[in-house]
Design an enzyme around this catalytic site. Structure first.
Site, short mmCIF file in Angstrom:
data_model
loop_
_atom_site.label_atom_id
_atom_site.label_comp_id
_atom_site.label_asym_id
_atom_site.label_seq_id
_atom_site.Cartn_x
_atom_site.Cartn_y
_atom_site.Cartn_z
N ASP A 137 0.85 -1.19 0.00
CA ASP A 137 0.00 0.00 0.00
C ASP A 137 0.89 1.25 0.00
OD1 ASP A 137 -2.31 -1.52 0.07
OD2 ASP A 137 -2.32 -1.62 2.26
N THR A 212 0.86 -11.73 -9.04
CA THR A 212 -0.14 -11.29 -8.07
C THR A 212 -1.25 -10.50 -8.76
OG1 THR A 212 0.89 -9.17 -7.55
CG2 THR A 212 1.64 -11.09 -6.29
N1 SAM Z 1 0.89 -8.31 -2.60
C1 SAM Z 1 -0.45 -8.37 -3.11
C2 SAM Z 1 -0.47 -8.23 -4.59
O1 SAM Z 1 0.58 -7.89 -5.16
O2 SAM Z 1 -1.55 -8.45 -5.18
C3 SAM Z 1 -1.38 -7.34 -2.44
C4 SAM Z 1 -1.02 -5.91 -2.67
S1 SAM Z 1 -2.19 -4.82 -1.84
C5 SAM Z 1 -1.91 -3.30 -2.58
C6 SAM Z 1 -1.41 -4.71 -0.23
C7 SAM Z 1 -1.91 -5.75 0.72
O3 SAM Z 1 -1.19 -5.67 1.96
C8 SAM Z 1 -3.37 -5.57 1.06
O4 SAM Z 1 -4.06 -6.78 0.82
C9 SAM Z 1 -3.38 -5.20 2.54
O5 SAM Z 1 -4.53 -5.64 3.22
C10 SAM Z 1 -2.11 -5.87 3.03
N2 SAM Z 1 -1.53 -5.26 4.23
C11 SAM Z 1 -1.36 -3.93 4.44
N3 SAM Z 1 -0.79 -3.71 5.64
C12 SAM Z 1 -0.60 -4.93 6.20
C13 SAM Z 1 -0.06 -5.35 7.45
N4 SAM Z 1 0.39 -4.48 8.34
N5 SAM Z 1 -0.01 -6.67 7.71
C14 SAM Z 1 -0.48 -7.59 6.80
N6 SAM Z 1 -1.01 -7.23 5.60
C15 SAM Z 1 -1.06 -5.92 5.31
#
Ligand code: SAM
Length: 242
Positions: A137, A212
């Protein structure tokens, strides 16, 4: 058992990683029963200690886990995901894949937790060989930079759970975030950047662009992708000063 459909697992894009959600977590890695995630380890030894070795931080819908599973059959691979419905989706996806493909996908699992808070509760010092931060994010606003999953304090924690010579893979479509990640890793004494030449022989690198769901979305939108990979260098503390 059919594969789950993403439309039934939608959730708001961002979950505040600093808020106090209710998470259960072990007091130490030894207190966690890993066979609940990987039933196969009750009977088989996948690697020397049956430890998780690859960690996909913020795994989203789990595309990387599914891609890496057949490539690294001897390694336990874990995705961490903070959002409930998204981690439920990944779990249902893995259970369906296991049912559809006998003896396969036994080495991947997902855990719902906040990776910014509980890593040392789940992982021992030097346990991980690879960590992935794929399309994290971006938290564009300056006031939200503290929510970014790469910062100098967390890098020390990642260095703690990584083995010496362990590798961290990062990729993003946000140039500012790429520069932020590179500068934080380069400033940290326990990481060094791996050159593009050296990355050519790494079979994982090409998978980071499309495996992904977020990577596929960036491709659909003709976005750019910025890759940076780092090595966890040796602790210098034990070296003699001459
Ligand atoms: N890596 C994946 C992809 O490339 O499709 C997901 C990317 S998405 C933009 C970022 C993901 O990180 C989200 O699903 C979010 O919920 C998760 N996330 C954000 N902060 C996190 C945290 N502190 N612990 C675990 N997951 C987290």
């Amino acid at each position: 058992m059919s594969l789950p459909q993403k439309k039934y697992y939608r959730q708001r894009a961002h979950s505040n990683p600093i808020a106090d959600h209710c998470f259960e977590y072990p007091a130490s890695p030894d207190d966690y029963d890993w066979s609940t995630l990987y039933p196969i380890i009750k009977t088989n030894t996948l690697n020397k200690n049956n430890f998780v070795e690859f960690l996909d931080v913020g795994c989203g819908y789990g595309g990387l886990l599914v891609t890496l599973s057949p490539m690294f059959k001897e390694s336990l691979i874990l995705g961490l995901e903070i959002r409930v419905k998204v981690s439920d989706y990944v779990n249902d996806r893995i259970q369906a894949l296991r049912k559809q493909n006998e003896n396969e996908y036994q080495n991947i699992a997902v855990l719902r937790t906040n990776a910014m808070k509980y890593l040392p509760n789940f992982f021992r010092k030097g346990q991980l060989k690879k960590m992935f931060f794929l399309y994290p994010d971006p938290h564009f606003k300056k006031a939200k930079h503290k929510w970014r999953i790469i910062n100098k304090w967390l890098l020390s924690e990642y260095a703690y759970v990584l083995a010496e010579q362990g590798i961290v893979y990062t990729i993003t479509d946000v140039k500012d975030l790429h520069e932020w990640m590179v500068s934080h890793f380069e400033e940290h004494p326990l990481f060094e950047r791996i050159s593009d030449d050296e990355l050519e022989s790494d079979i994982i690198v090409e998978k980071l662009f499309e495996s992904t769901e977020e990577g596929q979305k960036v491709t659909r939108n003709n976005g750019e992708k910025f890759l940076a990979v780092f090595r966890r260098v040796c602790d210098k503390i034990n070296q003699k000063v001459t």
